[in-house]
Design an enzyme around this catalytic site. Sequence first.
Site, PDB file in Angstrom:
ATOM      1  N   ASN A   9      -0.341   4.623  24.132  1.00 55.94           N
ATOM      2  CA  ASN A   9      -0.224   5.415  25.360  1.00 55.94           C
ATOM      3  C   ASN A   9      -0.232   6.891  24.985  1.00 55.94           C
ATOM      4  O   ASN A   9       0.749   7.403  24.470  1.00 55.94           O
ATOM      5  CB  ASN A   9       1.081   5.031  26.073  1.00 55.94           C
ATOM      6  N   LYS A  11      -0.270   9.360  26.895  1.00 54.62           N
ATOM      7  CA  LYS A  11       0.454  10.158  27.916  1.00 54.62           C
ATOM      8  C   LYS A  11      -0.371  11.377  28.321  1.00 54.62           C
ATOM      9  O   LYS A  11      -1.587  11.370  28.228  1.00 54.62           O
ATOM     10  CB  LYS A  11       1.835  10.555  27.413  1.00 54.62           C
ATOM     11  N   HIS A  95       5.156   2.289  34.174  1.00 60.23           N
ATOM     12  CA  HIS A  95       5.764   2.973  33.030  1.00 60.23           C
ATOM     13  C   HIS A  95       7.026   3.692  33.511  1.00 60.23           C
ATOM     14  O   HIS A  95       7.062   4.238  34.619  1.00 60.23           O
ATOM     15  CB  HIS A  95       4.777   3.976  32.410  1.00 60.23           C
ATOM     16  N   GLU A  97       8.286   6.472  32.893  1.00 62.35           N
ATOM     17  CA  GLU A  97       8.144   7.889  33.291  1.00 62.35           C
ATOM     18  C   GLU A  97       7.681   7.984  34.736  1.00 62.35           C
ATOM     19  O   GLU A  97       8.029   8.920  35.453  1.00 62.35           O
ATOM     20  CB  GLU A  97       7.194   8.614  32.325  1.00 62.35           C
ATOM     21  N   GLU A 167      10.272  -1.758  27.446  1.00 66.29           N
ATOM     22  CA  GLU A 167      10.470  -0.416  26.887  1.00 66.29           C
ATOM     23  C   GLU A 167      11.805   0.144  27.381  1.00 66.29           C
ATOM     24  O   GLU A 167      11.881   0.677  28.495  1.00 66.29           O
ATOM     25  CB  GLU A 167       9.364   0.522  27.371  1.00 66.29           C
ATOM     26  N   GLY A 173      10.370   8.048  23.323  1.00 67.22           N
ATOM     27  CA  GLY A 173      10.234   9.449  22.918  1.00 67.22           C
ATOM     28  C   GLY A 173      11.513  10.061  22.369  1.00 67.22           C
ATOM     29  O   GLY A 173      11.598  11.271  22.188  1.00 67.22           O
ATOM     30  N   SER A 212       9.755   4.435  20.590  1.00 68.20           N
ATOM     31  CA  SER A 212       9.854   5.038  19.259  1.00 68.20           C
ATOM     32  C   SER A 212       9.429   4.089  18.126  1.00 68.20           C
ATOM     33  O   SER A 212      10.041   4.089  17.053  1.00 68.20           O
ATOM     34  CB  SER A 212      11.262   5.583  19.019  1.00 68.20           C
TER      35      SER A 212
END
Length: 251
Positions: A9, A11, A95, A97, A167, A173, A212
């Site tokens: 990904n 991003k 996702h 985010e 996730e 991140g 991560s």
Amino acid sequence: MRRPMVAGNWKMNGTRASVAELIESLRLQQLPAAVEIAVFPSCVYISQVLDGVNGIEIAVGAQDGATQAGFGALTGEVSPAQLADVGCKWVLVGHSERRLLLGESDEVVSRKFSAAQASGLKPVLCLGETLEERRAGKTLEVVERQLARVLDDQGIAAFESAVIAYEPVWAIGSGLTATPQQAQEVHAAIREQLSRRDRRVAEGVRLLYGGSVKAENAAELFSMADIDGGLIGGASLKADEFGAICRAAGN
Ligand code: PEP
């Protein structure tokens, strides 16, 4: 046997020049044929990436798609039909985010999942708990609720052509990775939830871990019984690191 998968990904990163460089470096990597590999660039670079990976076994997906399958008055959105038209095979759905920063509800995620499949794309359904939810002991409850919405709306058969990515939000991140045991616990619960609807489908669904993942921790995570590969953010922007993670999934 489930074929391992590694998805990158990218991003909201990249320029035409850096995307070209990344593709060039990916082309130099030894990528294991046993592993299904996909990258998810920013929408505006999808065609560039599709041209760039021509002839190598890397599929291309989008990071998001609209809630409706066709075309129409939805300014700024990209239809999954358009993504399929340019050559995408995959799309990320839900996702964290987007769930947390852009307010995507379980209902919206389910509609995006459905629109993707109706357009011939395979969704990667992302699930995961926040740090507060984990600290409150609600990890399994949250992940079960997120998955149940799609299962109830779309049915278990929809998971014959979908992948699930667990996730944990606190691991994305952040440099903090779930331990292999923490990740395996959630993956086993996801498979068990699918299994209550249909055991055969549950055994076939690939469950990716994301949060991560790096070359140095990938092998241990991928050695767990219900972890079938990874969804990789930051490390997928470095070709050497991404290549090493792909090789770890193939071992
Ligand atoms: C992600 O964005 O899906 C992700 C897993 O990011 P990172 O690998 O950077 O934690």
